[in-house]
Design a protein around this motif. Structure first.
Motif, PDB file in Angstrom:
ATOM      1  N   GLU A 153       9.908  -1.653  -2.497  1.00  0.00           N
ATOM      2  CA  GLU A 153       8.628  -2.052  -1.917  1.00  0.00           C
ATOM      3  C   GLU A 153       8.325  -3.518  -2.235  1.00  0.00           C
ATOM      4  OE1 GLU A 153       5.134  -1.611   0.225  1.00  0.00           O
ATOM      5  OE2 GLU A 153       6.550   0.027  -0.115  1.00  0.00           O
ATOM      6  N   GLU A 154       8.666  -3.950  -3.462  1.00  0.00           N
ATOM      7  CA  GLU A 154       8.395  -5.324  -3.874  1.00  0.00           C
ATOM      8  C   GLU A 154       9.190  -6.320  -3.033  1.00  0.00           C
ATOM      9  OE1 GLU A 154       7.184  -2.539  -6.821  1.00  0.00           O
ATOM     10  OE2 GLU A 154       9.182  -2.836  -5.941  1.00  0.00           O
ATOM     11  N   GLN A 158       7.629  -6.420   0.512  1.00  0.00           N
ATOM     12  CA  GLN A 158       6.375  -7.161   0.584  1.00  0.00           C
ATOM     13  C   GLN A 158       6.597  -8.661   0.471  1.00  0.00           C
ATOM     14  OE1 GLN A 158       3.424  -6.157   1.396  1.00  0.00           O
ATOM     15  NE2 GLN A 158       4.038  -4.001   1.556  1.00  0.00           N
TER      16      GLN A 158
END
Length: 457
Positions: free
Chosen positions: A442-443, A446
């Motif tokens: 997810e990091e 993003q």
């Protein structure tokens, strides 16, 4: 043990969150490739360290310290020397005793080892530790900085007399390094740069893969849509992305596809030639800037008089080169070129904005008619500690051509969203697909998603 993991254990031990015996137990049971994030999760799950906020900040600091190359601190019962050397590179002190053919043989073996493990770059720099870039991470091969005498010895031993003279005169040298067949059956090629810096010589070597890969092997999920662009007999195809994202490899694969499937005359202009292409169904003529021609634009002008069907330009970065390439694309040639831009929108802005205002309308009209597509790519850190390809594909259609002609590039994203039936794909679509497939975190997603698009397509 990886330097970042070493640093994490140091922070935990220094803050009295781990005992001496716990540190030694962790080190003896961890795989040498375990990264700091994985180590932190294990500590948290085992209940040995319960402060998640501390672990998060310690992981960030550990990665930063490892990236900056700080000397590793002592840990109880663990050497900070990093002697594990998981890639089994030689001890660089051994090079001090070698001369002549023995030295050349061991240096060639060093490049071969880089190729075998999939390293993209090798750095041999005075005053710094020798290192490789492996899956985009810098990995040190020794704990001792190289003295200039040893770095110079390694970097210069494979140069011919003309190259040595040029380096001594200019204090910079770009060249292609080719190493013959080895017993393992590999052929090693590198794009090399030597320069003088404040602590002495610095050598950087971009390692070329030992074989040409297909678009699917490179990670393009839309390989067939890209192949459709190669069916044109004229026009321009752009391969773009930031430095180090694999554009040269993609370009070589496209040339290989054309060489296999079409009977044409293909002229490539490169700086330097990284991947040698043998003529198969097509005739492939490769020219290296600096060795076979003085510049990209002079080689392009010459190519137009050499009966080409396809012209491949290793890099477009100045007005004259871009102007000749667009003209060639409009007058019956298929042109494939690379640019260092992050997406389709910035690619077209960079390509068109180099022209003076008096030429803007003309060049926009020419580009709107000749552009076939823009392939944008990025390499992102993957969940399996390697890298994964994210790609964007812009295909020229009537809507895109109108946007280019009218100078309204801000509308390209909407045109790409509505043009998926033509094979178009935005970078956000690609990143979201990688996230949903569990290929990236997810990091990472993003950090790479554009705010102008919604996260969900």
């Amino acid at each position: 043990m990886r330097p970042e993991t070493h640093w994490l254990l140091h922070f935990c031990h220094d803050n009295q969150l781990l005992t001496d015996s716990q540190v030694q137990g962790i080190a003896s049971n961890f795989d040498a490739s375990t990264d700091a994030q994985t180590c932190a999760r294990m500590l948290l799950n085992a209940g040995w360290v319960t402060d998640k906020d501390f672990l998060d900040s310690a992981v960030d600091a550990a990665i930063k310290n490892a990236r900056e190359g700080f000397d590793l601190p002592e840990l109880p019962g663990i050497s900070s020397g990093g002697s594990e050397n998981p890639f089994n590179f030689p001890d660089f002190n051994d090079f001090k005793e070698l001369e002549g053919s023995a030295l050349e043989r061991e240096v060639k073996a060093l490049f071969l080892r880089c190729q075998q493990i999939g390293a993209s770059d090798l750095h041999i720099t005075a005053g710094a530790r020798p290192s490789i870039r492996h899956h985009r991470r810098l990995v040190y091969l020794s704990n001792a900085p190289l003295p200039d005498s040893l770095a110079r010895k390694i970097n210069l031993c494979l140069l011919n007399e003309a190259q040595r003279t040029k380096f001594e005169t200019d204090m910079d040298l770009d060249y292609a390094l080719a190493i013959g067949e080895s017993t393992e059956g590999y052929r090693t090629r590198c794009r090399a740069n030597l320069m003088e810096q404040k602590k002495g010589i610095a050598g950087t070597y971009r390692i070329v893969a030992d074989h040409l890969m297909s678009l699917e092997e490179l990670g393009f999920p839309n390989a067939d849509d890209i192949r459709k662009l190669l069916n044109y007999n004229n026009g321009i195809i752009l391969v773009t992305g930031p430095l180090g994202c694999g554009k040269t490899t993609t370009l070589a694969t496209l040339v290989h596809e054309l060489n296999q499937n079409r009977r044409e005359h293909i002229i490539t202009i490169e700086d330097p030639i990284e991947v040698r292409q043998n003529s198969e169904n097509s005739i492939v003529t490769q020219r290296q800037v600096g060795e076979h021609t003085t510049s990209f634009n002079s080689a392009l002008m010459s190519a137009l008089r050499e009966d080409p069907d396809i012209i491949v330009v290793g890099e477009m970065r100045d007005l004259e080169t871009i102007e000749i390439a667009v003209t060639a694309a409009e007058t019956g040639h298929l042109v494939i070129a690379t640019m260092d831009t992050r997406d389709a929108n910035s690619t077209l802005n960079r390509m068109l904005d180099v022209f003076p205002p008096s030429q803007q309308n003309q060049i926009r009209s020419m580009t709107a008619g000749s552009l076939r597509g823009v392939i944008c790519q990025r390499l992102l850190p993957s969940t399996d500690d390697s890298v994964v390809l994210a790609c964007e594909l812009l295909v020229n259609n009537s809507a895109v051509a109108a946007i280019i002609r009218d100078g309204k590039e801000t509308g390209l994203n909407n045109a790409m969203q509505s043009g998926k039936k033509f094979g178009m794909r935005t970078m956000n679509d690609s990143i979201q697909a990688l996230l949903e497939a569990g290929r990236i975190t997810e990091e990472v997603a993003q950090a790479n998603l554009r705010s102008s698009e919604s996260k969900k397509s």
